[in-house]
Design a protein around this motif. Structure first.
Motif, PDB file in Angstrom:
ATOM      1  N   GLY A  45      54.563  14.557  67.986  1.00  0.00           N
ATOM      2  CA  GLY A  45      53.116  14.613  68.200  1.00  0.00           C
ATOM      3  C   GLY A  45      52.285  14.291  66.979  1.00  0.00           C
ATOM      4  N   THR A  47      51.261  11.433  65.418  1.00  0.00           N
ATOM      5  CA  THR A  47      50.203  10.424  65.547  1.00  0.00           C
ATOM      6  C   THR A  47      49.090  10.906  66.476  1.00  0.00           C
ATOM      7  OG1 THR A  47      51.742   8.608  65.118  1.00  0.00           O
ATOM      8  CG2 THR A  47      49.683   8.048  66.223  1.00  0.00           C
ATOM      9  N   SER A  48      49.458  11.537  67.574  1.00  0.00           N
ATOM     10  CA  SER A  48      48.452  12.034  68.518  1.00  0.00           C
ATOM     11  C   SER A  48      47.550  13.068  67.857  1.00  0.00           C
ATOM     12  CB  SER A  48      49.131  12.642  69.754  1.00  0.00           C
ATOM     13  OG  SER A  48      49.877  11.666  70.461  1.00  0.00           O
ATOM     14  N   ASN A  51      45.254  11.341  65.187  1.00  0.00           N
ATOM     15  CA  ASN A  51      44.121  10.635  65.794  1.00  0.00           C
ATOM     16  C   ASN A  51      43.080  11.601  66.349  1.00  0.00           C
ATOM     17  OD1 ASN A  51      45.170   8.075  65.237  1.00  0.00           O
ATOM     18  ND2 ASN A  51      46.288   7.960  67.163  1.00  0.00           N
ATOM     19  N   ALA A  52      43.542  12.701  66.933  1.00  0.00           N
ATOM     20  CA  ALA A  52      42.610  13.707  67.455  1.00  0.00           C
ATOM     21  C   ALA A  52      41.837  14.358  66.316  1.00  0.00           C
ATOM     22  CB  ALA A  52      43.375  14.759  68.259  1.00  0.00           C
ATOM     23  N   ASP A  68      49.397   5.721  59.749  1.00  0.00           N
ATOM     24  CA  ASP A  68      50.466   5.986  60.711  1.00  0.00           C
ATOM     25  C   ASP A  68      51.735   5.247  60.313  1.00  0.00           C
ATOM     26  OD1 ASP A  68      51.478   6.928  63.391  1.00  0.00           O
ATOM     27  OD2 ASP A  68      51.599   4.759  63.691  1.00  0.00           O
ATOM     28  N   THR A 183      54.138  22.169  68.782  1.00  0.00           N
ATOM     29  CA  THR A 183      53.489  21.408  69.854  1.00  0.00           C
ATOM     30  C   THR A 183      54.038  21.730  71.246  1.00  0.00           C
ATOM     31  OG1 THR A 183      55.006  19.552  69.379  1.00  0.00           O
ATOM     32  CG2 THR A 183      52.837  19.514  68.335  1.00  0.00           C
ATOM     33  N   VAL A 188      47.561  18.849  72.162  1.00  0.00           N
ATOM     34  CA  VAL A 188      47.175  18.011  71.030  1.00  0.00           C
ATOM     35  C   VAL A 188      45.806  18.443  70.501  1.00  0.00           C
ATOM     36  CG1 VAL A 188      46.475  15.680  70.347  1.00  0.00           C
ATOM     37  CG2 VAL A 188      48.555  16.018  71.694  1.00  0.00           C
ATOM     38  N   SER A 189      44.868  18.678  71.407  1.00  0.00           N
ATOM     39  CA  SER A 189      43.522  19.077  71.016  1.00  0.00           C
ATOM     40  C   SER A 189      43.525  20.420  70.287  1.00  0.00           C
ATOM     41  CB  SER A 189      42.614  19.157  72.244  1.00  0.00           C
ATOM     42  OG  SER A 189      41.306  19.539  71.879  1.00  0.00           O
TER      43      SER A 189
END
Length: 206
Positions: A45, A47-48, A51-52, A68, A183, A188-189
Motif C-alpha cells: 500500500g 504508493t496508494s 498519493n493519498a 515512487d 494496512t 488507505v485514507s
C-alpha cells in the motif's frame, strides 16, 4: 588587486544567499524540510498511501512530491537491476533526489520497497540535517499476495520474475521505525490521515 577583492566578496555574499534559500523557502511554506520514507513489501500500500497523503497536504496548502519506486525504475534508475548492489544504488539515488527536493521546500514522500535495513540507514544518513521519517507499511506476505493487483507475485511464484522481494529475495522489516501503518486494519485514507497527523504534529517538527 582591489577589483579582485570586490569580486571575491560579491561571490561570497551571493554564495551565502544561495545557502540560505532553502531554509527561507521552508519557512514560507510553514514547515521544515521533510523526507517521509515508506517501506514495505510490494502490494503493501506504499504508493496508494503516498498519493493519498500528497492529496491531503495539497488540500492544506502544503507543497509535496511523491517519489515512487516503480516510476523511478522507468527513468532515473532504469539502468539498475535487482541485485543487492543495484538495490543499494536504487535507494542511494532516491535518497539523494529526496534530499534535494526537501531542501527546496517540498515535503518529499518516498514509496520504495527498500528491503534492506542497511540501505534505509544509508538513506537516513544521506538526508543529513533534513528530517527523515521512516514509515513501515506493515502488511504480511499473504495479504500482499492476496491483493496482487499487478500479478507480480503469481509471476514470481512461477519463476518468471527473479529476485522478487518476499519470494526469492529477502525483506528486512525496520527494527525501530518512526511509524508503523498496518494496512490490513486501516483503509488507505485512514492510513494517510494518521501519517499526516504524526508527521505534522508540533512535537515531531522540533
Amino acid at each position: 588587486m582591489r577589483p579582485n577583492k570586490q569580486k571575491f566578496k560579491m561571490r561570497q555574499i551571493l554564495s551565502e544567499k544561495r545557502l540560505k534559500l532553502p531554509d527561507s523557502r521552508a519557512d514560507t511554506l510553514r514547515k521544515y524540510p521533510t523526507i517521509i520514507w515508506l517501506t514495505g513489501l510490494s502490494g503493501s500500500g506504499k504508493t496508494s498511501i503516498a498519493n493519498a497523503l500528497e492529496a491531503m497536504l495539497t488540500a492544506d496548502g502544503l507543497h509535496s512530491v511523491v517519489l515512487d519506486g516503480d516510476t523511478l525504475r522507468i527513468g532515473l534508475n532504469s539502468d539498475l537491476g535487482f541485485t543487492a548492489a543495484d538495490r543499494t544504488e536504487n535507494a542511494r539515488r532516491t535518497a539523494e533526489v529526496a534530499r534535494m527536493m526537501a531542501k527546496a521546500g517540498l515535503i518529499t514522500i518516498v514509496a520504495l520497497i527498500s528491503p534492506m535495513r542497511a540501505d534505509r540507514a544509508l538513506a537516513r544518513k544521506i538526508a543529513g540535517e533534513v528530517r527523515f521519517f521512516e514509515v513501515f507499511i506493515d502488511a504480511s506476505l499473504a495479504q500482499c499476495e492476496a491483493r496482487d493487483v499487478k500479478g507480480l507475485y503469481a509471476l514470481a511464484r512461477a519463476g518468471s520474475i527473479k529476485q522478487f522481494t518476499g519470494i526469492s529475495a529477502p525483506y528486512e522489516p525496520p527494527m525501530d521505525p518512526d511509524l508503523i501503518l498496518r494496512t490490513a486494519d486501516w483503509t488507505v485514507s485512514d492510513s494517510a490521515m494518521h501519517l499526516k497527523t504524526e508527521v505534522l504534529r508540533p512535537t515531531s517538527l522540533q
